[in-house]
Design a protein around this motif. Structure first.
Motif, short mmCIF file in Angstrom:
data_model
loop_
_atom_site.label_atom_id
_atom_site.label_comp_id
_atom_site.label_asym_id
_atom_site.label_seq_id
_atom_site.Cartn_x
_atom_site.Cartn_y
_atom_site.Cartn_z
N GLY A 151 0.81 -1.22 0.00
CA GLY A 151 0.00 0.00 0.00
C GLY A 151 0.84 1.26 0.00
N PHE A 152 1.87 1.30 0.83
CA PHE A 152 2.74 2.48 0.86
C PHE A 152 3.50 2.63 -0.45
N TYR A 153 3.92 1.52 -1.04
CA TYR A 153 4.66 1.60 -2.30
C TYR A 153 3.77 2.08 -3.44
N LEU A 154 2.52 1.61 -3.48
CA LEU A 154 1.60 2.07 -4.52
C LEU A 154 1.21 3.52 -4.35
N TRP A 155 1.25 4.01 -3.12
CA TRP A 155 0.84 5.40 -2.89
C TRP A 155 1.87 6.39 -3.45
#
Length: 310
Positions: free
Chosen positions: A98-102
Motif C-alpha cells: 500500500g505504501f509503495y503504490l501510494w
C-alpha cells in the motif's frame, strides 16, 4: 511511477494475498479434520500430545521459537503459531504494498513493511498483557476454592482438577492444561512450574513454589493458600486504585510518547522531501539517530515513572 511498476506491484500484492489466504484456509481445514478425528477416538483434549513439558532448548533459534509460541499462546488468539505468522506476513506485505503504490518509492514500501510488523507484534503484546492481568484478577478466587476443597477432605490432584473445571477464562485454560499433565503422571508442582514459565506471572510462580515446598516439607497448605489469595487480592485492589489515580498521567505519557513518532510519520507520508533532506547527509542521519535514541529513553523513563512493582 510507470504503468509497468504499478502492474508489477498489484500482481505481487494480489499473488501474496492469495497464496497466504490459501495457506491459512488449508491449514485450518487440516486442523479441523485432526480435531474431528481425535474427537471420534473419544479423546478429551486435542492437544494432549503437547501436555508434557518441553525439554530444554538446544540453541538460540529454538529459544526464539518457544518465546514466540508462548507469546501467541498468552495472547489468547484462537489460532496456531503458523496461522499467526501467516497473518503477520500478510499485514506486512499489505502495508508495504500500500505504501509503495501510494508514492512509488521503494524505501516507503520498506517502511510500510516494518510498520506492519511493529503493529502486529504490538497487538500481540497488548493482548498478552491484558490476558495476564485477567489471570491475576482471577487467581484469588481459584486459590480460595482450592483451599476449601482441601479442607473438605479432597486430595490435591482432585482438588486441582475441580478448580481447573470451575475457573473462568483465561485462568481456566492454564489450570486445565496443568490438570492434563497431572493425569499423565506429572506431579502438580512440576506441572505448575512449567505453566509459570509459560505464563510469566509472579503470583503464579509463588503459587508453584508454595506447592513445591509443601510437597517436600509438609505444613498447613490450606492456610498458606488463604494467605496467598488474600495477598494477591490486596495487590489487585491496590493496582486498580493505582491505575485509576494515574489514569490522566498515563494518557499524558502516551500523548507525549506518541507525538514525535506521529509527526515524523506525517512528514514521511505527506512531505517526504523534508525527510530526504536529513537522509541524504551524514549529519542529518546522525541527528535522526540521536533524536530516535532520546525518544526511546524518554518513553522508557515515562514508563518507569508510571509503573509500580508488585
Amino acid at each position: 511511477m510507470s504503468q509497468e511498476q504499478i502492474l508489477v506491484a498489484i500482481v505481487s500484492g494480489v499473488t501474496a494475498t492469495v497464496v497466504m489466504a490459501g495457506y491459512l484456509i488449508c491449514h485450518r481445514i487440516l486442523v479441523n479434520r485432526r480435531v474431528a478425528a481425535l474427537a471420534a477416538l473419544s479423546m478429551e483434549d486435542p492437544t494432549l500430545e503437547s501436555a508434557l513439558p518441553l525439554p530444554p532448548a538446544r540453541d538460540w533459534s529454538e529459544r526464539v521459537d518457544r518465546r514466540f509460541a508462548d507469546l501467541v499462546h498468552n495472547s489468547g488468539l484462537d489460532a496456531s503459531v503458523e496461522q499467526v505468522i501467516g497473518l503477520i506476513l500478510l499485514c506486512c506485505v499489505g502495508s508495504g504494498a500500500g505504501f509503495y503504490l501510494w508514492r512509488g518509492e521503494l524505501w516507503l514500501g520498506l517502511f510500510g513493511f516494518i510498520l506492519g510488523l511493529a503493529l502486529s507484534f504490538g497487538y500481540l503484546l497488548f493482548r498478552a498483557g491484558r490476558r495476564r492481568w485477567q489471570m491475576h484478577q482471577q487467581m484469588p478466587d481459584a486459590l480460595y476454592l482450592l483451599s476449601r476443597s482441601l479442607r473438605a477432605g479432597m486430595g490435591l490432584e482432585h482438588s486441582f482438577h475441580l478448580v481447573s473445571q470451575e475457573s473462568p477464562q483465561p485462568l481456566g485454560d492454564e489450570l486445565r492444561r496443568v490438570s492434563e499433565q497431572v493425569k499423565l503422571g506429572l506431579a502438580v508442582p512440576a506441572a505448575l512450574q512449567s505453566a509459570s514459565e509459560r505464563v510469566g506471572l509472579l503470583d503464579f510462580s509463588v503459587f508453584s513454589a508454595i506447592l513445591s515446598i509443601h510437597r517436600h516439607t509438609g505444613g498447613q497448605l490450606p492456610l498458606l493458600l488463604d494467605r496467598l489469595a488474600a495477598g494477591i487480592r490486596d495487590r489487585v485492589q491496590y493496582q486498580g486504585q493505582f491505575r485509576a489515580a494515574t489514569a490522566m498521567g498515563r494518557v499524558s505519557a502516551i500523548a507525549l510518547g506518541a507525538a514525535v513518532p506521529c509527526i515524523f510519520l506525517w512528514y514521511i507520508l505527506f512531505q517526504p522531501e523534508t525527510v530526504q533532506m536529513f537522509v541524504q547527509t551524514p549529519g542529518g542521519i546522525a541527528m535522526l539517530g540521536v533524536a530516535g535514541i532520546l525518544e526511546i529513553v524518554g518513553v522508557l523513563w515515562l514508563y518507569r515513572i508510571l509503573k509500580t512493582d508488585m
